[in-house]
Design a protein around this motif. Structure first.
Motif, PDB file in Angstrom:
ATOM      1  N   GLN A 160      -0.105  -7.140  -5.692  1.00  6.75           N
ATOM      2  CA  GLN A 160      -0.582  -6.327  -4.576  1.00  6.75           C
ATOM      3  C   GLN A 160       0.042  -6.736  -3.247  1.00  6.75           C
ATOM      4  O   GLN A 160       0.245  -5.894  -2.365  1.00  6.75           O
ATOM      5  CB  GLN A 160      -2.105  -6.401  -4.483  1.00  6.75           C
ATOM      6  N   ASN A 161       0.379  -8.007  -3.095  1.00  7.76           N
ATOM      7  CA  ASN A 161       1.056  -8.428  -1.866  1.00  7.76           C
ATOM      8  C   ASN A 161       2.403  -7.730  -1.708  1.00  7.76           C
ATOM      9  O   ASN A 161       2.801  -7.373  -0.597  1.00  7.76           O
ATOM     10  CB  ASN A 161       1.257  -9.944  -1.858  1.00  7.76           C
ATOM     11  N   ASP A 162       3.109  -7.542  -2.822  1.00  9.74           N
ATOM     12  CA  ASP A 162       4.387  -6.825  -2.771  1.00  9.74           C
ATOM     13  C   ASP A 162       4.180  -5.387  -2.319  1.00  9.74           C
ATOM     14  O   ASP A 162       4.983  -4.836  -1.557  1.00  9.74           O
ATOM     15  CB  ASP A 162       5.063  -6.837  -4.149  1.00  9.74           C
ATOM     16  N   MET A 163       3.095  -4.766  -2.785  1.00 12.29           N
ATOM     17  CA  MET A 163       2.818  -3.394  -2.383  1.00 12.29           C
ATOM     18  C   MET A 163       2.443  -3.315  -0.902  1.00 12.29           C
ATOM     19  O   MET A 163       2.808  -2.366  -0.208  1.00 12.29           O
ATOM     20  CB  MET A 163       1.704  -2.803  -3.252  1.00 12.29           C
ATOM     21  N   ASP A 164       1.740  -4.338  -0.429  1.00  8.98           N
ATOM     22  CA  ASP A 164       1.444  -4.391   1.000  1.00  8.98           C
ATOM     23  C   ASP A 164       2.742  -4.420   1.806  1.00  8.98           C
ATOM     24  O   ASP A 164       2.874  -3.737   2.839  1.00  8.98           O
ATOM     25  CB  ASP A 164       0.614  -5.631   1.331  1.00  8.98           C
ATOM     26  N   ASN A 165       3.700  -5.221   1.353  1.00  8.37           N
ATOM     27  CA  ASN A 165       4.986  -5.310   2.048  1.00  8.37           C
ATOM     28  C   ASN A 165       5.688  -3.962   2.089  1.00  8.37           C
ATOM     29  O   ASN A 165       6.198  -3.533   3.138  1.00  8.37           O
ATOM     30  CB  ASN A 165       5.892  -6.345   1.371  1.00  8.37           C
ATOM     31  N   LEU A 166       5.735  -3.277   0.943  1.00 13.10           N
ATOM     32  CA  LEU A 166       6.387  -1.970   0.892  1.00 13.10           C
ATOM     33  C   LEU A 166       5.659  -0.965   1.770  1.00 13.10           C
ATOM     34  O   LEU A 166       6.293  -0.154   2.471  1.00 13.10           O
ATOM     35  CB  LEU A 166       6.460  -1.469  -0.560  1.00 13.10           C
ATOM     36  N   ALA A 167       4.348  -1.005   1.762  1.00 16.24           N
ATOM     37  CA  ALA A 167       3.577  -0.056   2.579  1.00 16.24           C
ATOM     38  C   ALA A 167       3.887  -0.231   4.062  1.00 16.24           C
ATOM     39  O   ALA A 167       4.033   0.757   4.796  1.00 16.24           O
ATOM     40  CB  ALA A 167       2.082  -0.234   2.311  1.00 16.24           C
ATOM     41  N   VAL A 168       3.996  -1.461   4.514  1.00 15.56           N
ATOM     42  CA  VAL A 168       4.326  -1.710   5.922  1.00 15.56           C
ATOM     43  C   VAL A 168       5.731  -1.195   6.238  1.00 15.56           C
ATOM     44  O   VAL A 168       5.968  -0.572   7.282  1.00 15.56           O
ATOM     45  CB  VAL A 168       4.195  -3.206   6.250  1.00 15.56           C
ATOM     46  N   LEU A 169       6.688  -1.463   5.347  1.00 15.34           N
ATOM     47  CA  LEU A 169       8.050  -0.978   5.560  1.00 15.34           C
ATOM     48  C   LEU A 169       8.085   0.543   5.627  1.00 15.34           C
ATOM     49  O   LEU A 169       8.777   1.130   6.476  1.00 15.34           O
ATOM     50  CB  LEU A 169       8.958  -1.479   4.431  1.00 15.34           C
ATOM     51  N   LEU A 170       7.346   1.201   4.749  1.00 17.39           N
ATOM     52  CA  LEU A 170       7.329   2.663   4.746  1.00 17.39           C
ATOM     53  C   LEU A 170       6.642   3.222   5.989  1.00 17.39           C
ATOM     54  O   LEU A 170       7.071   4.238   6.537  1.00 17.39           O
ATOM     55  CB  LEU A 170       6.640   3.176   3.481  1.00 17.39           C
ATOM     56  N   ALA A 171       5.586   2.561   6.424  1.00 20.50           N
ATOM     57  CA  ALA A 171       4.932   3.003   7.659  1.00 20.50           C
ATOM     58  C   ALA A 171       5.908   2.904   8.829  1.00 20.50           C
ATOM     59  O   ALA A 171       5.974   3.799   9.684  1.00 20.50           O
ATOM     60  CB  ALA A 171       3.684   2.164   7.916  1.00 20.50           C
ATOM     61  N   ALA A 172       6.698   1.832   8.865  1.00 13.98           N
ATOM     62  CA  ALA A 172       7.711   1.688   9.904  1.00 13.98           C
ATOM     63  C   ALA A 172       8.792   2.756   9.774  1.00 13.98           C
ATOM     64  O   ALA A 172       9.370   3.195  10.779  1.00 13.98           O
ATOM     65  CB  ALA A 172       8.337   0.296   9.832  1.00 13.98           C
ATOM     66  N   ALA A 173       9.063   3.191   8.551  1.00 15.30           N
ATOM     67  CA  ALA A 173      10.090   4.199   8.293  1.00 15.30           C
ATOM     68  C   ALA A 173       9.611   5.619   8.562  1.00 15.30           C
ATOM     69  O   ALA A 173      10.387   6.564   8.461  1.00 15.30           O
ATOM     70  CB  ALA A 173      10.588   4.092   6.850  1.00 15.30           C
ATOM     71  N   GLY A 174       8.324   5.775   8.870  1.00 14.13           N
ATOM     72  CA  GLY A 174       7.804   7.100   9.185  1.00 14.13           C
ATOM     73  C   GLY A 174       7.396   7.913   7.985  1.00 14.13           C
ATOM     74  O   GLY A 174       7.472   9.151   8.007  1.00 14.13           O
ATOM     75  N   VAL A 175       6.951   7.262   6.925  1.00  8.03           N
ATOM     76  CA  VAL A 175       6.529   7.996   5.728  1.00  8.03           C
ATOM     77  C   VAL A 175       5.416   8.980   6.094  1.00  8.03           C
ATOM     78  O   VAL A 175       4.552   8.684   6.915  1.00  8.03           O
ATOM     79  CB  VAL A 175       6.078   7.012   4.622  1.00  8.03           C
ATOM     80  N   ASN A 176       5.452  10.180   5.496  1.00  9.11           N
ATOM     81  CA  ASN A 176       4.460  11.198   5.836  1.00  9.11           C
ATOM     82  C   ASN A 176       3.063  10.843   5.343  1.00  9.11           C
ATOM     83  O   ASN A 176       2.075  11.117   6.017  1.00  9.11           O
ATOM     84  CB  ASN A 176       4.875  12.555   5.262  1.00  9.11           C
ATOM     85  N   TYR A 177       2.974  10.259   4.147  1.00  6.55           N
ATOM     86  CA  TYR A 177       1.656   9.905   3.619  1.00  6.55           C
ATOM     87  C   TYR A 177       1.822   8.924   2.473  1.00  6.55           C
ATOM     88  O   TYR A 177       2.910   8.801   1.887  1.00  6.55           O
ATOM     89  CB  TYR A 177       0.891  11.147   3.138  1.00  6.55           C
ATOM     90  N   ILE A 178       0.757   8.204   2.163  1.00  6.63           N
ATOM     91  CA  ILE A 178       0.705   7.389   0.955  1.00  6.63           C
ATOM     92  C   ILE A 178      -0.602   7.694   0.230  1.00  6.63           C
ATOM     93  O   ILE A 178      -1.431   8.452   0.705  1.00  6.63           O
ATOM     94  CB  ILE A 178       0.879   5.880   1.227  1.00  6.63           C
ATOM     95  N   ILE A 179      -0.778   7.071  -0.920  1.00  9.09           N
ATOM     96  CA  ILE A 179      -1.892   7.394  -1.819  1.00  9.09           C
ATOM     97  C   ILE A 179      -3.041   6.408  -1.623  1.00  9.09           C
ATOM     98  O   ILE A 179      -2.822   5.209  -1.439  1.00  9.09           O
ATOM     99  CB  ILE A 179      -1.431   7.333  -3.289  1.00  9.09           C
ATOM    100  N   GLY A 180      -4.262   6.926  -1.699  1.00  9.44           N
ATOM    101  CA  GLY A 180      -5.439   6.077  -1.657  1.00  9.44           C
ATOM    102  C   GLY A 180      -6.284   6.240  -2.903  1.00  9.44           C
ATOM    103  O   GLY A 180      -6.652   7.361  -3.265  1.00  9.44           O
ATOM    104  N   VAL A 181      -6.563   5.117  -3.575  1.00 11.73           N
ATOM    105  CA  VAL A 181      -7.487   5.099  -4.720  1.00 11.73           C
ATOM    106  C   VAL A 181      -8.499   3.977  -4.480  1.00 11.73           C
ATOM    107  O   VAL A 181      -8.215   3.027  -3.743  1.00 11.73           O
ATOM    108  CB  VAL A 181      -6.757   4.892  -6.067  1.00 11.73           C
TER     109      VAL A 181
END
Length: 453
Positions: free
Chosen positions: A373-394
């Motif tokens: 999950q720490n790896d996913m946190d890292n990717l999520a931050v990078l994508l937020a910086a990249a301007g991703v339109n949305y991500i998934i919530g479960v």
């Protein structure tokens, strides 16, 4: 085309563009499984050097999968604006990369030249970029879309509420959905993956989500991620679907394995435009992910990054509201570890945005992958910086139906707070009316699903 170069006193000769494209990829276990990956870092660097000097015209004139043999290739070809292509056809891939990264190149300029690019050109540019390059270039591209509301604006991070249930129990789905809404998640879509792929089950879920939207006057859109044929049956039976969904592959044979073709997508497009409940004009939701073509033995020797870019070329035909790559869902056969998943997520987001796709990412992994999950946190931050339109919530980042790990409702809320991002404007106004958000920050009521009970 010059397909030869020398690196550290060693001469490399590549037989064709397909080999150059595959071996210029960053390391991917899927390319290794297909037997098309570079043997070592030297060969990978040699392929990148050769690719950098090739022109965009070289790429178009040497198709990896000729249009006469593949309908995805035909869709991509037919979309090219010939006037704009003529202006840039002599650019090298390196020059395209530099154009995208230079400080004075903005979203409007990129939007214009994108009309002259093929999907293979987008993939080629990605292969010459570092992870930070992919973040920088993608962050320039604002791609908005509108179904019932608009998402994709600068400074906006939307979230898909994914309240899946292992038996399609409506009450269980509602409980999860109420938690999502209480965290301010659901502006991208209330999107549910059904266990039962039947028109009756799809209709029941669509009715339930639409009732919640109407009862609480929620400005969002609903969708059930069944096979497109099943959704079409449900819509014809009166199901209130704002959008229609389908998974895509980057080759005709790959889509055949999914049970679809362009003719079926055209039929579904006509149906959702005529009978869907979304206001539009963007009424499609597509999902993709590196490796699906190899799973179906439908990759034609083409690398998985290029095939992924071709998915977006096909999606572009239907002007979707949202697209996302389910980046780590297939498993280590195609993306072995967190390093490969992070790279793929950034590649996919960049290639989609370059083709003017309203791009999201399911930041996810399977439990047999070398990631956590720490790896996913890292990717999520990078994508937020990249301007991703949305991500998934479960719930708790653990999908109890699909049995994989993603991002949670509160993860999206945390990204918004940390990266100074907001929900979609119309959705934020609703959150303020509900007392869940104030001045862009969650209130003490946030995270309490009993607000809706």
């Amino acid at each position: 085309m010059k397909l030869t170069t020398a690196v550290f006193g060693r001469t490399f000769q590549f037989k064709d563009l397909k080999e150059v494209m595959a071996k210029a990829n960053e390391e991917k276990s899927g390319d290794q499984l297909a037997g098309i990956a570079a043997e070592d870092a030297k060969e990978r660097m040699a392929a990148k050097l050769v690719l950098a000097d090739l022109t965009l015209g070289d790429i178009r004139e040497n198709p990896l999968l000729p249009p006469e043999k593949d309908e995805v290739s035909r869709v991509i070809e037919e979309a090219v604006n010939e006037k704009i292509y003529a202006e840039i056809r002599n650019w090298s891939v390196a020059e395209l990369r530099e154009y995208l990264l230079r400080q004075r190149t903005g979203s409007d300029e990129i939007r214009r030249i994108s009309r002259g690019l093929t999907s293979e050109m987008a993939a080629a540019a990605a292969k010459l970029m570092t992870n930070l390059d992919l973040v920088q270039a993608a962050s320039k591209m604002e791609v908005t879309s509108h179904c019932n509301i608009t998402i994709g604006q600068r400074g906006v991070l939307a979230g898909r509420a994914q309240p899946n249930h292992p038996t399609d129990n409506i009450q269980g789905m509602k409980a999860s959905l109420y938690e999502a809404l209480s965290y301010g998640i659901g502006d991208a879509v209330l999107g549910i993956n059904p266990v039962i792929d039947s028109a009756d089950s799809v209709k029941a879920i669509l009715v339930a989500t639409k009732e919640i939207m109407e009862k609480w006057q929620i400005p969002t859109q609903n969708c059930v991620l069944a096979h497109v044929k099943t959704q079409m049956k449900a819509i014809r039976a009166g199901a209130p679907a704002d959008m229609v969904f389908q998974s895509l592959a980057g080759t005709q044979d790959g889509n055949t394995a999914f049970g679809i073709d362009v003719a079926l997508l055209d039929e579904a497009d006509e149906l959702i435009q005529r009978e869907g409940t979304g206001t539009g004009p963007n009424l499609w939701y597509f999902e993709t992910g590196q490796g699906s073509e190899l799973s179906a033995e439908a990759h034609h020797g083409i690398d998985q990054v290029t095939l992924e870019a071709r998915c977006y070329g096909l999606a572009r035909k239907y002007k979707p509201f949202i697209v996302n790559t389910v980046v780590g869902f297939i498993g280590p056969e195609y993306l072995y570890d967190s390093k490969q998943v992070i790279r793929a997520g950034l590649e996919d987001h960049f290639m989609g945005k370059l083709q003017q796709i309203p791009m999201g990412v399911d930041v996810c992994y399977t439990n047999h992958m070398k990631a956590d999950q720490n790896d996913m946190d890292n990717l999520a931050v990078l994508l937020a910086a990249a301007g991703v339109n949305y991500i998934i919530g479960v719930p708790m980042a653990d999908d109890c139906m699909l049995n994989y790990q993603s991002t949670s409702y509160h993860d999206i809320a945390t990204l918004r707070e940390t990266m100074r991002l907001r929900p979609a404007p119309a959705f934020e106004k609703w959150l303020e009316k509900m007392g869940i958000m104030e001045n862009g920050r969650l209130t003490e009521l946030a995270g309490d699903p009993t607000l809706f009970m």
